[in-house]
Design a protein around this motif. Structure first.
Motif, PDB file in Angstrom:
ATOM      1  N   UNK A 344     -21.861   9.726   5.870  1.00  0.00           N
ATOM      2  CA  UNK A 344     -21.967   8.305   5.496  1.00  0.00           C
ATOM      3  C   UNK A 344     -21.333   7.363   6.502  1.00  0.00           C
ATOM      4  N   UNK A 345     -20.682   7.927   7.515  1.00  0.00           N
ATOM      5  CA  UNK A 345     -19.946   7.040   8.423  1.00  0.00           C
ATOM      6  C   UNK A 345     -18.853   6.331   7.649  1.00  0.00           C
ATOM      7  N   UNK A 346     -18.861   5.013   7.714  1.00  0.00           N
ATOM      8  CA  UNK A 346     -17.753   4.248   7.142  1.00  0.00           C
ATOM      9  C   UNK A 346     -18.085   3.639   5.782  1.00  0.00           C
ATOM     10  N   UNK A 347     -19.304   3.927   5.240  1.00  0.00           N
ATOM     11  CA  UNK A 347     -19.711   3.218   4.014  1.00  0.00           C
ATOM     12  C   UNK A 347     -19.309   3.973   2.743  1.00  0.00           C
ATOM     13  N   UNK A 348     -18.031   4.141   2.579  1.00  0.00           N
ATOM     14  CA  UNK A 348     -17.491   4.821   1.380  1.00  0.00           C
ATOM     15  C   UNK A 348     -16.033   4.413   1.229  1.00  0.00           C
ATOM     16  N   UNK A 349     -15.443   4.822   0.097  1.00  0.00           N
ATOM     17  CA  UNK A 349     -14.022   4.528  -0.146  1.00  0.00           C
ATOM     18  C   UNK A 349     -13.309   5.874  -0.203  1.00  0.00           C
ATOM     19  N   UNK A 350     -12.568   6.215   0.847  1.00  0.00           N
ATOM     20  CA  UNK A 350     -12.080   7.600   0.955  1.00  0.00           C
ATOM     21  C   UNK A 350     -11.049   7.998  -0.092  1.00  0.00           C
ATOM     22  N   UNK A 351     -10.322   7.009  -0.630  1.00  0.00           N
ATOM     23  CA  UNK A 351      -9.244   7.437  -1.534  1.00  0.00           C
ATOM     24  C   UNK A 351      -8.857   6.346  -2.513  1.00  0.00           C
ATOM     25  N   UNK A 352      -8.384   6.795  -3.671  1.00  0.00           N
ATOM     26  CA  UNK A 352      -7.664   5.941  -4.624  1.00  0.00           C
ATOM     27  C   UNK A 352      -6.458   6.782  -5.013  1.00  0.00           C
ATOM     28  N   UNK A 353      -5.429   6.176  -5.579  1.00  0.00           N
ATOM     29  CA  UNK A 353      -4.219   6.998  -5.797  1.00  0.00           C
ATOM     30  C   UNK A 353      -4.158   7.649  -7.175  1.00  0.00           C
ATOM     31  N   UNK A 354      -4.711   6.994  -8.189  1.00  0.00           N
ATOM     32  CA  UNK A 354      -4.585   7.485  -9.568  1.00  0.00           C
ATOM     33  C   UNK A 354      -3.128   7.545 -10.038  1.00  0.00           C
ATOM     34  N   UNK A 355      -2.248   6.797  -9.374  1.00  0.00           N
ATOM     35  CA  UNK A 355      -0.825   6.827  -9.754  1.00  0.00           C
ATOM     36  C   UNK A 355      -0.636   6.478 -11.227  1.00  0.00           C
ATOM     37  N   UNK A 356       0.291   7.182 -11.852  1.00  0.00           N
ATOM     38  CA  UNK A 356       0.733   6.833 -13.210  1.00  0.00           C
ATOM     39  C   UNK A 356       2.145   6.268 -13.181  1.00  0.00           C
ATOM     40  N   UNK A 357       2.868   6.580 -12.123  1.00  0.00           N
ATOM     41  CA  UNK A 357       4.252   6.131 -11.976  1.00  0.00           C
ATOM     42  C   UNK A 357       4.307   5.275 -10.706  1.00  0.00           C
TER      43      UNK A 357
END
Ligand code: FIX
Ligand code: ZN
Length: 413
Positions: A344-357
């Motif tokens: 996809x090259x650069x057309x994506x969102x590689x990460x989210x954190x899902x942090x709870x704390x």
């Protein structure tokens, strides 16, 4: 203009280290959400990822664990995972990264000193310091209108901190209609057990009101591995008759988090959820059938990652995101990021954190930046080898897109 391959790689790593983050999915809340905001060492140690790892050693039953106070639980996790064994898992390392970032002496193993440090910080100072140290500009919350603690806060016009952006979570609606319909009836919505046209119209009213009330950036749901679309039953009807029309009308994405099997071991509570491979056809059907809707999708099984990236090539209305939960480990982030960059090259969102704390922002982003930065540096090195040159500005433009800009642009489409 950067011409040298090593210099290019170094520029990419630096841009990733310095990128400001817009974290598109967390379970974090600002001060005004009261007890929903979790922070400090005891919350870090009793994160459900660490509970699962602790109970594996068999020193205590799940039942006995839940009888303990939170401080006793944290003591047990600390003893089992950090003292009796070396803390090499990703979740354990995360706790140590947090302590280190705050300048605490990790080598001392002095839990009492760590507690004293966190106890001395006000919520405001704590929040400011974490956002600053993590290089995070804003985080998207998980706002559940069916949550008994959260709902009254919104009804009472809870004060919003602009660093915490709302997102409307609709699991209760889509995954538990059997019980949710009676709750909604109590709240004054004229819905029946079966999602007929009157009920659908009332659910649309409910969603519209809550999107307006919260200014949600998107609606989100987590789904089991056997999620199918179209499907018979309330969930399929609610998606096609309520979620999709309202999302389209409001111009916001529908985020699907697919592949979670809840309560495989119910004794472990939140730590007892697991995963399974899902059928990518559901994502294809949604994206193809509803071209005017925007979909954000993450999948929990490693086995789904390649086909999800391929599916994103087919549908501009699909934004894939994150290395979710059991995938948020260096080995898998590396693999997934490389697959996505190649396809996809650069057309994506590689990460989210899902942090709870709150404090987890420090480790989740530091660890992810390192792996994603390295994967990205390799891509640019391959590019440089062809004779293509990039400027620092171009690298920063690309990196800023991955860590926030792509999401904002997708919302704005
Ligand atoms: O459904 C979700 O949003 C999941 O991310 C969580 O429920 C899960 O417990 C979690 O914390 C994963 O990181
Ligand atoms: Zn989550």
């Amino acid at each position: 203009m950067i011409v040298d391959t090593n210099a290019t790689q170094e520029a990419v790593r630096k841009a990733v280290r310095e990128a400001r983050i817009l974290d598109i999915h967390t379970h974090l809340y600002s001060k005004s959400f009261g007890s929903l905001l979790l922070r400090g060492i005891d919350e870090l140690l009793t994160y459900h990822y660490l509970i699962a790892e602790t109970l594996r050693w068999g020193a205590i039953s799940a039942d006995a664990y839940w009888q303990l106070s939170q401080r006793e639980q944290a003591d047990l996790v600390w003893k089992t995972l950090f003292i009796d064994h070396s803390p090499i898992s990703e979740s354990c390392r995360g706790v140590l990264t947090v302590l280190e970032r705050f300048g605490l002496d990790v080598a001392s193993r002095d839990l009492a000193a760590y507690r004293a440090f966190f106890d001395a910080m006000s919520v405001e100072e704590h929040t400011d310091r974490v956002f600053e140290l993590a290089g995070v500009d804003s985080v998207v919350m998980t706002n559940d209108p069916f949550d008994d603690i959260e709902r009254p806060l919104w009804l009472d016009a809870v004060e919003l901190d602009p660093r915490f952006k709302p997102a409307l979570r609709v699991d209760a609606l889509l995954n538990a209609w059997e019980t949710t319909h009676s709750t909604m009836r109590c709240w004054g919505y004229d819905v029946s057990d079966y999602v007929d046209s009157k009920s659908a119209s009332e659910v649309r009213r409910f969603l519209s009101e809550w999107i307006d009330r919260t200014s949600a950036l998107y609606m989100a749901v987590s789904l089991p591995p056997d999620f199918a679309y179209p499907e018979d039953g309330s969930r399929g009807t609610l998606i096609s008759e309520c979620l999709l029309p309202v999302a389209e009308e409001k111009g916001i994405p529908f985020a699907l988090m697919i592949g979670v099997t809840r309560a495989v071991n119910p004794e472990l509570k939140l730590a007892g959820d697991s995963l399974g491979r899902a059928d990518i056809k559901a994502v294809e059907q949604l994206c193809a059938g509803y071209p005017k809707n925007k979909f954000m999708v993450t999948m929990l099984s490693r086995e789904n990652q390649h086909e999800l990236a391929v599916t994103a090539r087919k549908f501009p209305n699909l934004m894939i995101f994150g290395c979710w939960w059991f995938l948020n480990n260096p080995s898998l982030i590396d693999e997934m990021t490389r697959i996505r960059l190649d396809l996809l090259g650069l057309s994506m969102i590689p990460q989210h954190s899902d942090c709870r704390v709150l404090d987890q922002l420090l480790y989740k982003w530091e660890h992810s930046r390192a792996v994603i930065g390295e994967a990205l540096a390799k891509q640019y090195a391959n590019l440089a080898a062809t004779g293509w040159t990039v400027t620092d500005e171009e690298i920063r433009r690309d990196v800023d897109g991955l860590f926030g800009g792509n999401f904002t642009a997708f919302l704005g489409r």
